[in-house]
Design a protein around this motif. Structure first.
Motif, PDB file in Angstrom:
ATOM      1  N   LEU A  52       0.854  -0.981  -0.069  1.00 41.42           N
ATOM      2  CA  LEU A  52      -0.009  -0.011   0.131  1.00 41.42           C
ATOM      3  C   LEU A  52       0.810   1.330  -0.011  1.00 41.42           C
ATOM      4  CD1 LEU A  52      -2.633  -1.135   2.790  1.00 41.42           C
ATOM      5  CD2 LEU A  52      -3.028  -0.799   0.222  1.00 41.42           C
ATOM      6  N   THR A  53       0.533   2.292  -0.620  1.00 44.48           N
ATOM      7  CA  THR A  53       1.005   3.488  -0.735  1.00 44.48           C
ATOM      8  C   THR A  53       0.124   4.831  -0.459  1.00 44.48           C
ATOM      9  OG1 THR A  53       2.552   2.516  -2.306  1.00 44.48           O
ATOM     10  CG2 THR A  53       2.382   4.988  -2.221  1.00 44.48           C
ATOM     11  N   THR A  54       0.819   5.542   0.399  1.00 45.32           N
ATOM     12  CA  THR A  54      -0.004   7.003   0.610  1.00 45.32           C
ATOM     13  C   THR A  54       0.781   8.157  -0.186  1.00 45.32           C
ATOM     14  OG1 THR A  54       1.202   7.683   2.337  1.00 45.32           O
ATOM     15  CG2 THR A  54      -0.802   6.627   2.842  1.00 45.32           C
ATOM     16  N   LEU A  55      -0.165   8.888  -0.774  1.00 40.46           N
ATOM     17  CA  LEU A  55       0.260  10.113  -1.578  1.00 40.46           C
ATOM     18  C   LEU A  55      -0.120  11.348  -1.078  1.00 40.46           C
ATOM     19  CD1 LEU A  55       0.027   8.334  -5.207  1.00 40.46           C
ATOM     20  CD2 LEU A  55       2.180   8.730  -4.079  1.00 40.46           C
ATOM     21  N   GLY A  56       0.346  12.325  -1.729  1.00 43.07           N
ATOM     22  CA  GLY A  56      -0.121  13.915  -1.702  1.00 43.07           C
ATOM     23  C   GLY A  56       0.673  14.877  -1.957  1.00 43.07           C
ATOM     24  N   LYS A  57       0.668  16.183  -1.551  1.00 33.78           N
ATOM     25  CA  LYS A  57       1.477  17.207  -2.069  1.00 33.78           C
ATOM     26  C   LYS A  57       1.484  17.208  -3.550  1.00 33.78           C
ATOM     27  CE  LYS A  57       4.401  16.933   2.135  1.00 33.78           C
ATOM     28  NZ  LYS A  57       4.086  18.333   2.801  1.00 33.78           N
ATOM     29  N   VAL A  58       2.601  16.687  -4.346  1.00 28.79           N
ATOM     30  CA  VAL A  58       2.674  16.558  -5.689  1.00 28.79           C
ATOM     31  C   VAL A  58       1.660  16.483  -6.495  1.00 28.79           C
ATOM     32  CG1 VAL A  58       3.926  15.886  -7.737  1.00 28.79           C
ATOM     33  CG2 VAL A  58       5.183  16.616  -5.713  1.00 28.79           C
ATOM     34  N   ILE A  59       0.665  15.206  -6.179  1.00 26.16           N
ATOM     35  CA  ILE A  59      -0.345  15.147  -6.853  1.00 26.16           C
ATOM     36  C   ILE A  59      -1.781  16.082  -6.977  1.00 26.16           C
ATOM     37  CG2 ILE A  59       0.197  12.615  -6.766  1.00 26.16           C
ATOM     38  CD1 ILE A  59      -2.452  12.371  -4.816  1.00 26.16           C
ATOM     39  N   GLY A  60      -1.353  16.996  -6.043  1.00 28.65           N
ATOM     40  CA  GLY A  60      -2.358  18.129  -5.916  1.00 28.65           C
ATOM     41  C   GLY A  60      -1.914  19.411  -6.530  1.00 28.65           C
ATOM     42  N   GLY A  61      -0.783  19.493  -6.878  1.00 27.33           N
ATOM     43  CA  GLY A  61      -0.237  20.698  -7.652  1.00 27.33           C
ATOM     44  C   GLY A  61      -0.354  21.874  -6.831  1.00 27.33           C
ATOM     45  N   GLY A  62      -0.221  21.795  -5.317  1.00 26.50           N
ATOM     46  CA  GLY A  62      -0.303  22.814  -4.616  1.00 26.50           C
ATOM     47  C   GLY A  62      -1.630  23.007  -3.889  1.00 26.50           C
ATOM     48  N   LEU A  63      -2.906  22.290  -4.415  1.00 29.36           N
ATOM     49  CA  LEU A  63      -4.012  22.392  -3.677  1.00 29.36           C
ATOM     50  C   LEU A  63      -4.191  21.235  -2.644  1.00 29.36           C
ATOM     51  CD1 LEU A  63      -4.380  24.180  -6.209  1.00 29.36           C
ATOM     52  CD2 LEU A  63      -6.870  23.429  -6.212  1.00 29.36           C
ATOM     53  N   PRO A  64      -5.113  21.454  -1.627  1.00 34.87           N
ATOM     54  CA  PRO A  64      -5.151  20.267  -0.636  1.00 34.87           C
ATOM     55  C   PRO A  64      -5.653  18.888  -1.185  1.00 34.87           C
ATOM     56  CG  PRO A  64      -6.261  22.466   0.057  1.00 34.87           C
ATOM     57  CD  PRO A  64      -5.837  22.632  -1.379  1.00 34.87           C
ATOM     58  N   VAL A  65      -4.613  17.793  -0.881  1.00 30.05           N
ATOM     59  CA  VAL A  65      -4.907  16.554  -1.484  1.00 30.05           C
ATOM     60  C   VAL A  65      -4.357  15.327  -0.854  1.00 30.05           C
ATOM     61  CG1 VAL A  65      -3.268  16.399  -3.285  1.00 30.05           C
ATOM     62  CG2 VAL A  65      -5.430  15.480  -3.713  1.00 30.05           C
ATOM     63  N   GLY A  66      -4.845  14.259  -0.843  1.00 29.58           N
ATOM     64  CA  GLY A  66      -4.048  12.958  -0.310  1.00 29.58           C
ATOM     65  C   GLY A  66      -4.523  11.896  -1.087  1.00 29.58           C
ATOM     66  N   ALA A  67      -3.983  10.847  -1.014  1.00 33.00           N
ATOM     67  CA  ALA A  67      -4.588   9.554  -1.660  1.00 33.00           C
ATOM     68  C   ALA A  67      -3.905   8.453  -0.866  1.00 33.00           C
ATOM     69  CB  ALA A  67      -4.139   9.593  -3.151  1.00 33.00           C
ATOM     70  N   TYR A  68      -4.590   7.292  -1.216  1.00 32.33           N
ATOM     71  CA  TYR A  68      -3.931   5.869  -0.646  1.00 32.33           C
ATOM     72  C   TYR A  68      -4.600   4.894  -1.777  1.00 32.33           C
ATOM     73  CZ  TYR A  68      -8.494   4.978   1.767  1.00 32.33           C
ATOM     74  OH  TYR A  68      -9.710   4.885   2.354  1.00 32.33           O
ATOM     75  N   GLY A  69      -3.432   3.955  -1.718  1.00 34.11           N
ATOM     76  CA  GLY A  69      -3.777   2.926  -3.030  1.00 34.11           C
ATOM     77  C   GLY A  69      -2.923   1.736  -2.678  1.00 34.11           C
ATOM     78  N   GLY A  70      -3.283   0.779  -3.464  1.00 30.16           N
ATOM     79  CA  GLY A  70      -2.539  -0.586  -3.343  1.00 30.16           C
ATOM     80  C   GLY A  70      -3.168  -1.676  -4.198  1.00 30.16           C
ATOM     81  N   ARG A  71      -2.806  -2.933  -3.809  1.00 31.57           N
ATOM     82  CA  ARG A  71      -3.417  -4.026  -4.220  1.00 31.57           C
ATOM     83  C   ARG A  71      -4.668  -3.758  -4.534  1.00 31.57           C
ATOM     84  NH1 ARG A  71      -0.457  -8.154  -0.565  1.00 31.57           N
ATOM     85  NH2 ARG A  71      -2.693  -8.827  -0.855  1.00 31.57           N
ATOM     86  N   ARG A  72      -5.269  -4.351  -5.688  1.00 34.22           N
ATOM     87  CA  ARG A  72      -6.780  -4.375  -5.834  1.00 34.22           C
ATOM     88  C   ARG A  72      -7.401  -5.343  -4.649  1.00 34.22           C
ATOM     89  NH1 ARG A  72      -9.940  -3.226  -9.919  1.00 34.22           N
ATOM     90  NH2 ARG A  72      -8.246  -2.717 -11.087  1.00 34.22           N
ATOM     91  N   ASP A  73      -7.116  -6.536  -4.278  1.00 35.07           N
ATOM     92  CA  ASP A  73      -7.565  -7.333  -3.185  1.00 35.07           C
ATOM     93  C   ASP A  73      -7.581  -6.483  -1.873  1.00 35.07           C
ATOM     94  OD1 ASP A  73      -4.851  -7.670  -3.227  1.00 35.07           O
ATOM     95  OD2 ASP A  73      -4.999  -9.507  -1.775  1.00 35.07           O
ATOM     96  N   ILE A  74      -6.820  -5.704  -1.667  1.00 30.75           N
ATOM     97  CA  ILE A  74      -6.954  -4.895  -0.426  1.00 30.75           C
ATOM     98  C   ILE A  74      -7.818  -3.753  -0.538  1.00 30.75           C
ATOM     99  CG2 ILE A  74      -5.547  -3.565   1.243  1.00 30.75           C
ATOM    100  CD1 ILE A  74      -3.171  -5.313   0.412  1.00 30.75           C
ATOM    101  N   MET A  75      -7.687  -3.051  -1.566  1.00 30.19           N
ATOM    102  CA  MET A  75      -8.486  -1.910  -1.785  1.00 30.19           C
ATOM    103  C   MET A  75      -9.974  -1.954  -1.852  1.00 30.19           C
ATOM    104  SD  MET A  75      -6.136   0.851  -1.579  1.00 30.19           S
ATOM    105  CE  MET A  75      -7.620   2.007  -2.241  1.00 30.19           C
ATOM    106  N   GLU A  76     -10.115  -3.107  -2.360  1.00 30.64           N
ATOM    107  CA  GLU A  76     -11.767  -3.513  -2.783  1.00 30.64           C
ATOM    108  C   GLU A  76     -12.378  -3.747  -1.198  1.00 30.64           C
ATOM    109  OE1 GLU A  76     -11.632  -6.696  -5.465  1.00 30.64           O
ATOM    110  OE2 GLU A  76     -12.208  -5.174  -7.299  1.00 30.64           O
ATOM    111  N   MET A  77     -11.636  -3.663  -0.299  1.00 29.90           N
ATOM    112  CA  MET A  77     -12.274  -3.511   1.089  1.00 29.90           C
ATOM    113  C   MET A  77     -12.822  -2.332   1.446  1.00 29.90           C
ATOM    114  SD  MET A  77     -10.317  -6.115   3.330  1.00 29.90           S
ATOM    115  CE  MET A  77     -11.757  -6.146   4.610  1.00 29.90           C
ATOM    116  N   VAL A  78     -12.461  -1.081   0.991  1.00 31.50           N
ATOM    117  CA  VAL A  78     -12.749  -0.003   1.262  1.00 31.50           C
ATOM    118  C   VAL A  78     -14.342   0.566   0.648  1.00 31.50           C
ATOM    119  CG1 VAL A  78     -12.357   2.746   0.745  1.00 31.50           C
ATOM    120  CG2 VAL A  78     -10.266   0.997   1.025  1.00 31.50           C
ATOM    121  N   ALA A  79     -14.951   1.000   1.609  1.00 31.97           N
ATOM    122  CA  ALA A  79     -16.580   1.198   1.403  1.00 31.97           C
ATOM    123  C   ALA A  79     -16.373   2.348  -0.009  1.00 31.97           C
ATOM    124  CB  ALA A  79     -17.205   1.992   2.373  1.00 31.97           C
ATOM    125  N   PRO A  80     -17.415   2.268  -0.816  1.00 30.33           N
ATOM    126  CA  PRO A  80     -18.610   1.135  -0.796  1.00 30.33           C
ATOM    127  C   PRO A  80     -18.439  -0.110  -1.274  1.00 30.33           C
ATOM    128  CG  PRO A  80     -18.853   2.772  -2.614  1.00 30.33           C
ATOM    129  CD  PRO A  80     -17.595   3.150  -1.942  1.00 30.33           C
TER     130      PRO A  80
END
Length: 472
Positions: A307-335
């Motif tokens: 799994l990986t968390t991201l932020g900063k650069v991917i928002g180009g200076g605007l408030p942002v964050g993200a997390y992602g990773g393997r499909r089998d893990i991420m498919e546990m996230v709602a909904p």
């Protein structure tokens, strides 16, 4: 002289009878021969009167006068700067002082501040609205870009900050593994959630605060800590807590205890240990993502986390964050699954637009080679300049991220970093401000360069550093 608070010296105190420092070098596109330090510099007196007035007012309105602790300059002394505008590699404060910026809004400004193309795209997006609270096509575009770039990410969830991303990813890791404990590294900062404020870096280290006041002992007891770059300590903790650890989370290159790179083989050994123990490996790439390489630290070092968390650069200076990773893990996230996480402004069209345009610029050939070259020249000049003036200085860089310590070095972990001369860093920081160079106001924070930094910026920076090294 306004608001120097006894830290550092005025630019007027630069000594004109000292020999030129050997640290001032010309950079890319110029001769590599040494340049002479300026004998005299004609410029207006450095004053922060308006910043001081504004900050004093702010202290009655906001805790400590700021909305993020390290901005208060507590560890470097002197007067915090109140800024008015930014562009490219430069910043201007409300007193009219200009600075070459090596903070970059703490990392997002990788292509330079207020980029014309990003701003133009934001203006067009703004005409359609600032927030929908509903799906928009821009989410798909940025998600596809992130998935294509980052080796570990097969699905992604956008949020609004790095802290939020790290909170979400830990909840997900615990749900997926059915385990409660996490392991983090001393001095690494993953936001201000309860689980992470145990031996944390960043502002916690900067202010010398207790580990985690206000955090219930029950929450803190689920967080294990080890020294960074010490895989033997990790192995021992995993064995001692066999079957109980859900995840190891780390900054693959530490930026919140000062700049500390991984020792050769350290990340690969963590990958081996986590696989052996059924523990998820999480790279917190909020700082390193899209900065060290287009695919982040995991691409740069060839180690793929779960799994990986991201932020900063991917928002180009605007408030942002993200997390992602393997499909089998991420498919546990709602909904899609039972792990709940939500956000009113998540995936908002302005942040998505700025991120899309920024990543488009980073895909241009030579972008990362340029960042690496500029940053390497900067750090080399700073270290050589400090040593030439008689200081113990060590430092390094990876891509567009760098740092240096007033210490003999090498610095391999947070305990090493704490042995550095923070008082001297405070004097150096104030001196560089007066020379028109803005560095992170803490020894325990990494610095950043951008594609907007020029050879002239670096030359001015190193000449300024030479003068300050001799003054302190």
């Amino acid at each position: 002289m306004a608001a120097t608070s006894g830290v550092g010296l005025s630019w007027r105190s630069s000594v004109s009878d000292r020999p030129a420092s050997k640290s001032a070098r010309r950079v890319s596109g110029h001769s590599s021969s040494l340049v002479k330090m300026a004998i005299s510099v004609e410029k207006k007196p450095f004053t922060l009167e308006k910043s001081e007035e504004t900050f004093n007012a702010a202290k009655n309105l906001m805790p400590g006068g700021v909305n993020s602790p390290v901005r208060a300059f507590k560890s470097v002394g002197g007067q915090p700067i109140v800024f008015d505008s930014v562009k490219g590699s430069k910043m201007w404060d409300i007193d009219g002082n200009e600075y070459i910026d090596y903070v970059g809004s703490w990392g997002p400004a990788i292509i330079g501040h207020a980029d014309d193309k990003v701003n133009a795209a934001l203006v067009e997006a703004l005409k359609k609205g600032t927030s929908f609270g509903a799906p928009c096509v821009l989410e798909n575009e940025l998600a596809a870009t992130v998935i294509d770039a980052v080796p570990s990410i097969e699905m992604v969830r956008f949020v609004n900050s790095g802290t939020e991303a790290c909170m979400g990813v830990i909840r997900l890791a615990r749900a997926f593994t059915g385990r409660s404990k996490i392991l983090k590294f001393e001095g690494c900062y993953h936001g201000h959630a309860d689980s992470f404020l145990v031996k944390a870096g960043s502002g916690v280290a900067t202010l010398g605060l207790p580990d985690s006041p206000g955090v219930p002992s029950a929450a803190a007891s689920l967080t294990l800590t080890a020294p960074y770059n010490d895989s033997a300590a990790v192995a021992a903790l995993l064995e001692l807590n066999r079957g109980e650890v859900a995840a190891i989370i780390l900054e693959p290159v530490v930026g919140n205890a000062g700049f500390i790179p991984p020792a050769p083989g350290f990340l690969a050994e963590l990958r081996r240990l986590t696989s052996e123990h059924g523990v998820l490996l999480i790279f917190d790439e909020v700082m390193t993502g899209f900065r060290l390489a287009y695919g982040g630290a995991q691409e740069r070092f060839g180690v793929t986390p779960d799994l990986t968390t991201l932020g900063k650069v991917i928002g180009g200076g605007l408030p942002v964050g993200a997390y992602g990773g393997r499909r089998d893990i991420m498919e546990m996230v709602a909904p899609a699954g039972p792990v709940y996480q939500a956000g009113t402004l998540s995936g908002n069209p302005l942040a998505m637009t700025a991120g899309i345009e920024t990543l488009r610029r980073l895909r241009e050939p030579g972008s990362y080679e340029q960042l690496d070259r500029v940053t390497g020249e900067l750090v080399k000049g700073l270290v050589e300049g400090g040593k030439a003036a008689g200081h113990e200085v060590c430092g390094g860089h990876v891509g567009g991220m760098f740092g240096f310590f007033f210490a003999e070095g090498p610095v391999a972990n947070f305990e090493d970093a704490k042995k550095s001369d923070t008082a001297k860093f405070g004097r150096f920081h104030r001196g560089m401000l007066e020379e028109g160079v803005y560095l992170a106001p803490s020894q325990f924070e990494a610095g950043f360069t951008s594609l907007a930094h020029t050879a002239q910026d670096l030359e001015k920076t190193l000449e300024a550093a030479a003068r300050v090294f001799h003054r302190i």
